[in-house]
Motif scaffolding. Structure first.
Motif, PDB file in Angstrom:
ATOM      1  N   TYR A  29       0.838  -1.205   0.000  1.00 27.61           N
ATOM      2  CA  TYR A  29       0.000   0.000   0.000  1.00 27.61           C
ATOM      3  C   TYR A  29       0.874   1.257   0.000  1.00 27.61           C
ATOM      4  CZ  TYR A  29      -3.274   3.613   1.263  1.00 27.61           C
ATOM      5  OH  TYR A  29      -4.005   4.768   1.271  1.00 27.61           O
ATOM      6  N   TYR A  30       1.883   1.303   0.869  1.00 27.01           N
ATOM      7  CA  TYR A  30       2.779   2.459   0.908  1.00 27.01           C
ATOM      8  C   TYR A  30       3.425   2.681  -0.454  1.00 27.01           C
ATOM      9  CZ  TYR A  30       2.613   2.414   6.080  1.00 27.01           C
ATOM     10  OH  TYR A  30       2.233   2.463   7.394  1.00 27.01           O
ATOM     11  N   GLU A  31       3.762   1.600  -1.111  1.00 25.18           N
ATOM     12  CA  GLU A  31       4.361   1.709  -2.443  1.00 25.18           C
ATOM     13  C   GLU A  31       3.333   2.208  -3.459  1.00 25.18           C
ATOM     14  OE1 GLU A  31       7.166  -0.910  -5.451  1.00 25.18           O
ATOM     15  OE2 GLU A  31       6.483  -1.809  -3.574  1.00 25.18           O
ATOM     16  N   GLN A  32       2.122   1.693  -3.364  1.00 30.78           N
ATOM     17  CA  GLN A  32       1.053   2.092  -4.289  1.00 30.78           C
ATOM     18  C   GLN A  32       0.762   3.587  -4.207  1.00 30.78           C
ATOM     19  OE1 GLN A  32      -2.617   0.026  -3.585  1.00 30.78           O
ATOM     20  NE2 GLN A  32      -3.772   1.302  -4.985  1.00 30.78           N
ATOM     21  N   VAL A  33       0.794   4.161  -3.004  1.00 26.48           N
ATOM     22  CA  VAL A  33       0.502   5.591  -2.848  1.00 26.48           C
ATOM     23  C   VAL A  33       1.747   6.464  -2.970  1.00 26.48           C
ATOM     24  CG1 VAL A  33      -1.618   5.214  -1.531  1.00 26.48           C
ATOM     25  CG2 VAL A  33       0.548   5.537  -0.319  1.00 26.48           C
ATOM     26  N   GLY A  34       2.896   5.844  -3.247  1.00 31.68           N
ATOM     27  CA  GLY A  34       4.106   6.600  -3.527  1.00 31.68           C
ATOM     28  C   GLY A  34       4.933   7.007  -2.328  1.00 31.68           C
ATOM     29  N   LEU A  35       4.737   6.337  -1.187  1.00 29.93           N
ATOM     30  CA  LEU A  35       5.522   6.665   0.002  1.00 29.93           C
ATOM     31  C   LEU A  35       6.878   5.978   0.006  1.00 29.93           C
ATOM     32  CD1 LEU A  35       2.675   6.435   2.667  1.00 29.93           C
ATOM     33  CD2 LEU A  35       3.661   8.508   1.677  1.00 29.93           C
ATOM     34  N   ILE A  36       6.944   4.780  -0.539  1.00 31.82           N
ATOM     35  CA  ILE A  36       8.195   4.033  -0.633  1.00 31.82           C
ATOM     36  C   ILE A  36       8.291   3.454  -2.040  1.00 31.82           C
ATOM     37  CG2 ILE A  36       8.268   3.473   1.842  1.00 31.82           C
ATOM     38  CD1 ILE A  36       7.309   0.637   1.137  1.00 31.82           C
ATOM     39  N   SER A  37       9.457   2.940  -2.365  1.00 28.27           N
ATOM     40  CA  SER A  37       9.617   2.302  -3.672  1.00 28.27           C
ATOM     41  C   SER A  37      10.458   1.042  -3.521  1.00 28.27           C
ATOM     42  CB  SER A  37      10.271   3.263  -4.670  1.00 28.27           C
ATOM     43  OG  SER A  37      11.544   3.637  -4.221  1.00 28.27           O
ATOM     44  N   SER A  38      10.359   0.206  -4.515  1.00 29.68           N
ATOM     45  CA  SER A  38      11.120  -1.040  -4.536  1.00 29.68           C
ATOM     46  C   SER A  38      11.690  -1.226  -5.929  1.00 29.68           C
ATOM     47  CB  SER A  38      10.209  -2.225  -4.177  1.00 29.68           C
ATOM     48  OG  SER A  38       9.238  -2.419  -5.190  1.00 29.68           O
ATOM     49  N   ARG A  39      12.508  -2.241  -6.039  1.00 30.99           N
ATOM     50  CA  ARG A  39      12.965  -2.655  -7.369  1.00 30.99           C
ATOM     51  C   ARG A  39      12.497  -4.090  -7.564  1.00 30.99           C
ATOM     52  NH1 ARG A  39      19.491  -3.865  -6.921  1.00 30.99           N
ATOM     53  NH2 ARG A  39      19.275  -5.787  -5.726  1.00 30.99           N
TER      54      ARG A  39
END
Length: 168
Positions: A29-39
């Motif tokens: 969820y945090y990634e979906q809303v742009g708070l964190i990112s991954s590779r």
């Protein structure tokens, strides 16, 4: 708890979730809303940079203090993307939030110090209560929940650093 190797730069979602005390779905969820990112790995699996643990701690703490995800995202968008944020980066965010957090502290202190009087007085008067609506100033502004709507409008129009007082 899993110990993280100090040389590990990239961590699997399960490692991050366990160490940060959140569910893997929260990471997504945090990634979906742009708070964190991954590779993505060659096997199309997510990996997170180790410093995401600090970012998640920041997110969770800010949320506990009542800061909206939108404001959290605005702050995180100011951090460098291609390098690990340093002390100066975090201090800059801290300075920007200082006035807002001070206003929140003042409001919570006023609420703590006056709320029991309001609940305990038994008057049940929202028109003349000296704590929640002195002299019925809110009723003169129109119908409905005035403070809540007022706060949302003020935030969207001015993005002000101050928060309307609960007791003014």
């Amino acid at each position: 708890m899993t110990r993280l190797d100090t040389d590990a730069v990239w961590l699997k979602p399960g490692q991050v979730a366990e160490r940060a005390g959140v569910a893997v779905s929260a990471l997504h969820y945090y990634e979906q809303v742009g708070l964190i990112s991954s590779r993505r790995t060659s096997g199309n699996r997510r990996e997170y940079r180790r410093d995401v643990l600090r970012v998640i701690a920041f997110i969770r703490t800010a949320q506990r203090l009542g800061v909206s995800l939108e404001k959290i995202k605005d702050a995180l968008d100011q951090l460098p993307e291609q390098q690990i944020p340093g002390k100066r980066d975090w201090m800059r965010i801290s300075r920007q939030w200082h006035d807002d957090l001070t206003a929140r502290i003042d409001e919570l202190t006023a609420l703590r110090d006056n709320f029991s009087n309001c609940i305990g007085c038994g008057c049940l008067s929202l028109t003349s209560c000296p704590y929640s609506n002195p002299n019925d100033v809110l009723g003169q502004q129109g119908p409905g929940a005035r403070r809540l709507g007022e706060q949302k409008v003020a935030e969207s129009k001015t993005r002000s650093r101050t928060v309307p007082s609960l007791f003014s």
